[in-house]
Write a protein that holds these residues in place. Sequence first.
Motif, PDB file in Angstrom:
ATOM      1  N   VAL B  51       0.839  -1.202   0.000  1.00 45.03           N
ATOM      2  CA  VAL B  51       0.000   0.000   0.000  1.00 45.03           C
ATOM      3  C   VAL B  51       0.877   1.257   0.000  1.00 45.03           C
ATOM      4  CG1 VAL B  51      -1.636   1.351   1.373  1.00 45.03           C
ATOM      5  CG2 VAL B  51      -2.002  -1.101   1.053  1.00 45.03           C
ATOM      6  N   ILE B  52       1.919   1.241   0.840  1.00 46.95           N
ATOM      7  CA  ILE B  52       2.822   2.400   0.882  1.00 46.95           C
ATOM      8  C   ILE B  52       3.403   2.669  -0.509  1.00 46.95           C
ATOM      9  CG2 ILE B  52       5.043   3.233   1.759  1.00 46.95           C
ATOM     10  CD1 ILE B  52       4.421   1.834   4.399  1.00 46.95           C
ATOM     11  N   VAL B  53       3.875   1.612  -1.148  1.00 47.53           N
ATOM     12  CA  VAL B  53       4.480   1.792  -2.466  1.00 47.53           C
ATOM     13  C   VAL B  53       3.442   2.293  -3.469  1.00 47.53           C
ATOM     14  CG1 VAL B  53       5.509   0.547  -4.407  1.00 47.53           C
ATOM     15  CG2 VAL B  53       6.356   0.162  -2.106  1.00 47.53           C
ATOM     16  N   TRP B  54       2.230   1.788  -3.339  1.00 46.37           N
ATOM     17  CA  TRP B  54       1.160   2.229  -4.234  1.00 46.37           C
ATOM     18  C   TRP B  54       0.900   3.732  -4.046  1.00 46.37           C
ATOM     19  CZ3 TRP B  54      -4.213   2.953  -2.381  1.00 46.37           C
ATOM     20  CH2 TRP B  54      -5.076   3.343  -3.410  1.00 46.37           C
ATOM     21  N   VAL B  55       0.820   4.150  -2.796  1.00 48.42           N
ATOM     22  CA  VAL B  55       0.553   5.571  -2.518  1.00 48.42           C
ATOM     23  C   VAL B  55       1.703   6.440  -3.028  1.00 48.42           C
ATOM     24  CG1 VAL B  55       0.321   7.291  -0.684  1.00 48.42           C
ATOM     25  CG2 VAL B  55      -0.934   5.131  -0.536  1.00 48.42           C
ATOM     26  N   VAL B  56       2.915   6.011  -2.737  1.00 52.89           N
ATOM     27  CA  VAL B  56       4.070   6.838  -3.116  1.00 52.89           C
ATOM     28  C   VAL B  56       4.223   6.915  -4.633  1.00 52.89           C
ATOM     29  CG1 VAL B  56       6.579   6.992  -3.028  1.00 52.89           C
ATOM     30  CG2 VAL B  56       5.291   6.489  -0.954  1.00 52.89           C
ATOM     31  N   ARG B  57       3.979   5.780  -5.299  1.00 53.40           N
ATOM     32  CA  ARG B  57       4.133   5.815  -6.754  1.00 53.40           C
ATOM     33  C   ARG B  57       2.901   6.414  -7.426  1.00 53.40           C
ATOM     34  NH1 ARG B  57       6.405   1.079  -9.944  1.00 53.40           N
ATOM     35  NH2 ARG B  57       4.462   0.042  -9.332  1.00 53.40           N
ATOM     36  N   GLY B  58       1.818   6.468  -6.669  1.00 54.20           N
ATOM     37  CA  GLY B  58       0.564   6.923  -7.253  1.00 54.20           C
ATOM     38  C   GLY B  58       0.297   8.412  -7.086  1.00 54.20           C
ATOM     39  N   THR B  59       1.197   9.116  -6.410  1.00 57.74           N
ATOM     40  CA  THR B  59       0.987  10.561  -6.243  1.00 57.74           C
ATOM     41  C   THR B  59       2.220  11.305  -6.737  1.00 57.74           C
ATOM     42  OG1 THR B  59       1.848  10.397  -3.989  1.00 57.74           O
ATOM     43  CG2 THR B  59      -0.543  10.324  -4.243  1.00 57.74           C
ATOM     44  N   PRO B  60       2.035  12.559  -7.183  1.00 61.66           N
ATOM     45  CA  PRO B  60       3.183  13.293  -7.724  1.00 61.66           C
ATOM     46  C   PRO B  60       4.229  13.571  -6.646  1.00 61.66           C
ATOM     47  CG  PRO B  60       1.109  14.393  -8.245  1.00 61.66           C
ATOM     48  CD  PRO B  60       0.799  13.334  -7.248  1.00 61.66           C
ATOM     49  N   LEU B  61       5.471  13.524  -7.046  1.00 59.19           N
ATOM     50  CA  LEU B  61       6.567  13.821  -6.129  1.00 59.19           C
ATOM     51  C   LEU B  61       6.414  15.229  -5.546  1.00 59.19           C
ATOM     52  CD1 LEU B  61       9.258  13.248  -4.790  1.00 59.19           C
ATOM     53  CD2 LEU B  61      10.393  13.611  -6.967  1.00 59.19           C
ATOM     54  N   MET B  62       5.917  16.148  -6.387  1.00 57.29           N
ATOM     55  CA  MET B  62       5.785  17.519  -5.903  1.00 57.29           C
ATOM     56  C   MET B  62       4.804  17.592  -4.744  1.00 57.29           C
ATOM     57  SD  MET B  62       4.914  21.047  -7.867  1.00 57.29           S
ATOM     58  CE  MET B  62       5.996  20.819  -9.243  1.00 57.29           C
ATOM     59  N   LEU B  63       3.711  16.849  -4.858  1.00 58.42           N
ATOM     60  CA  LEU B  63       2.728  16.799  -3.782  1.00 58.42           C
ATOM     61  C   LEU B  63       3.373  16.242  -2.508  1.00 58.42           C
ATOM     62  CD1 LEU B  63      -0.262  17.046  -2.929  1.00 58.42           C
ATOM     63  CD2 LEU B  63      -0.563  14.695  -3.719  1.00 58.42           C
ATOM     64  N   GLN B  64       4.189  15.185  -2.692  1.00 62.68           N
ATOM     65  CA  GLN B  64       4.841  14.580  -1.533  1.00 62.68           C
ATOM     66  C   GLN B  64       5.793  15.566  -0.852  1.00 62.68           C
ATOM     67  OE1 GLN B  64       6.597  11.002  -3.133  1.00 62.68           O
ATOM     68  NE2 GLN B  64       4.619  10.339  -3.935  1.00 62.68           N
ATOM     69  N   LEU B  65       6.466  16.371  -1.681  1.00 61.92           N
ATOM     70  CA  LEU B  65       7.349  17.401  -1.107  1.00 61.92           C
ATOM     71  C   LEU B  65       6.553  18.325  -0.194  1.00 61.92           C
ATOM     72  CD1 LEU B  65       9.495  18.252  -4.242  1.00 61.92           C
ATOM     73  CD2 LEU B  65      10.411  17.623  -2.004  1.00 61.92           C
ATOM     74  N   PHE B  66       5.392  18.775  -0.683  1.00 58.95           N
ATOM     75  CA  PHE B  66       4.580  19.685   0.126  1.00 58.95           C
ATOM     76  C   PHE B  66       4.067  18.991   1.376  1.00 58.95           C
ATOM     77  CE2 PHE B  66       3.962  22.064  -3.968  1.00 58.95           C
ATOM     78  CZ  PHE B  66       4.719  23.155  -3.563  1.00 58.95           C
ATOM     79  N   ILE B  67       3.682  17.721   1.213  1.00 62.70           N
ATOM     80  CA  ILE B  67       3.134  17.017   2.374  1.00 62.70           C
ATOM     81  C   ILE B  67       4.184  16.857   3.459  1.00 62.70           C
ATOM     82  CG2 ILE B  67       2.293  14.769   3.167  1.00 62.70           C
ATOM     83  CD1 ILE B  67       0.640  14.633   0.609  1.00 62.70           C
ATOM     84  N   VAL B  68       5.402  16.486   3.073  1.00 61.83           N
ATOM     85  CA  VAL B  68       6.450  16.345   4.089  1.00 61.83           C
ATOM     86  C   VAL B  68       6.735  17.689   4.747  1.00 61.83           C
ATOM     87  CG1 VAL B  68       8.885  15.791   4.484  1.00 61.83           C
ATOM     88  CG2 VAL B  68       7.506  14.342   3.001  1.00 61.83           C
TER      89      VAL B  68
END
Lengths: 291, 217
Positions: B51-68
């Motif tokens: 699930v973690i891999v699915w979420v990480v690969r399924g969302t844009p890196l830019m979004l992840q940057l903002f989330i962190v």
Amino acid sequence: MAFLEVCGYRKKFGENEVLKGISFSLEKGEVLAIIGSSGGGKTTLLRCLNFLEIPDEGELRLGGETLFDAAEKLRLSDTRIREKRLHFGLVFQQFNLFPQYTVFRNITLAQTLLAKQELARKKREFAAARKGAPKERRKELKAEQKKILAEIRDTQKERIAQKTDELLARVGLSEKRNAYPYELSGGQQQRVAIARALALSPDILCFDEPTSALDPELTGEVLKVIKGLKSSDSTMIVVTHEMEFAKNVADHVIFIADGRIEEEGTPEEVFGNPKSEKTQAFLRKSLEEPF
Amino acid sequence: MFWGVLEQLALGFLVTLELFAITLVLALPIGLLIAFCMMSKFRPLRWVFKVIVWVVRGTPLMLQLFIVCYGPALFGLTAMRDSFLAACIAFVINYACYFAVIYKGGIESISKGQYEAGQVLGMTRTQIFSRIVLLQVIRRILAPMSNEVITLVKDTSLANTLGGIVEIIAAAKAVTGTYALPLIYPLLGAGVFFLLFIGALTLLFGFLEKKLSYFKV
Ligand SMILES: Nc1ncnc2c1ncn2[C@@H]1O[C@H](COP(=O)(O)OP(=O)(O)OP(=O)(O)O)[C@@H](O)[C@H]1O
Ligand SMILES: [Mg+2]
């Protein structure tokens, strides 16, 4: 009491019972040939002997000692299984050589690792001995121990190399010592696999259709090597479709059908005068096969 | 002026390289751990990581940057002060997941016979993995890995969306202010930096591939 005794081996995969109570025994230095039609459970039996599968029921005794007993419901630890495995060797139908290593390294790898473990054990012993020694002696002791360890390492290395060269000569591949597996023919690869299995001096060496993946003109060289291994202290179990080989080399023949031993005896008995109808039908068919 | 611009770009590229190196050094081993978890016999563990891999690969890196970076605010905390650290965390997690999928494919492509050959020779599971399987896996995954690594070099420029990270694109923008230069020139210069570095990486991977082609799997 026989050297190897297998009693009541049973193995299920889900609902499918593949071994339905296999018992046989074998004397030291004997060759046992196992024949039988496809899906009968021959491979499964060899895998159980090598502890690649754990039988659901049954007992195995080697040299009078119980090596495995399914009734002891203890789950075997990895280490215990590994120790048991070392009594057996297995040569696969598909050779399974390690592609990144030379012929020489393929044969020495497992031995080298075992030697390393032995050395590590010795090192721990020495460290403990140092702790017990008086302080002023410790430095001196350490130097002595270092020398001993280096000596052990050298003798190990020499012993392994010498043994490997002997084995290579025995399977007729001395000049391929530094070749990689992909540079060898199927027959040569299988001979390396045989040398690799022999390197650990197993009590019982098993072969699972060692020539079935080979072109017909290459089967001869492999069978010749196996025949050449026959001696008073090498005990072998060979699953084979080569009836001539079974007839000429085996001391005992077992015919397995549908997870049971249908027939067993000397080659003369099994091939010359089979009692069971299934055996007769199988032999008739396998004689016709080439056409 | 040329040397001044070049110096600014070079300083920016150092930040790019830093982010690249930190991500690579951490994501390579973490990816392997994730791959093992994804192949674990223990089902819940397997599923959690899938699930973690699915979420990480399924969302844009830019979004992840903002989330962190701003995610801590969700829990009533302040946003992460150190945006470089935030970028590192996001990149490591993201790339570890991509690497994990590559590792997993590589490990699963090794035939069962290799493991069994090791087993019947009395080798331990660790020995089988490190002495037999690993090098074959590396050889098989080198090509997809080189793709990911090259993408990573370029992805680092996403970090400048967090602000406060003067990697090479941000440096190119900044330098136009200092020297009153049309933006396109320093940007082209930044492109040259990327090309040269990726050219070097390509050579390196080519070399590694050649080194490992001494055997066939
Ligand atoms: N790991 C496994 N899981 C499930 N079923 C298995 C497994 N291994 C073997 N079997 C089943 O066990 C049966 C016997 O297989 P086995 O490979 O032992 O036969 P065999 O006598 O060696 O046949 P062959 O001559 O074709 O090699 C087959 O029906 C097979 O499908
Ligand atoms: Mg079989």
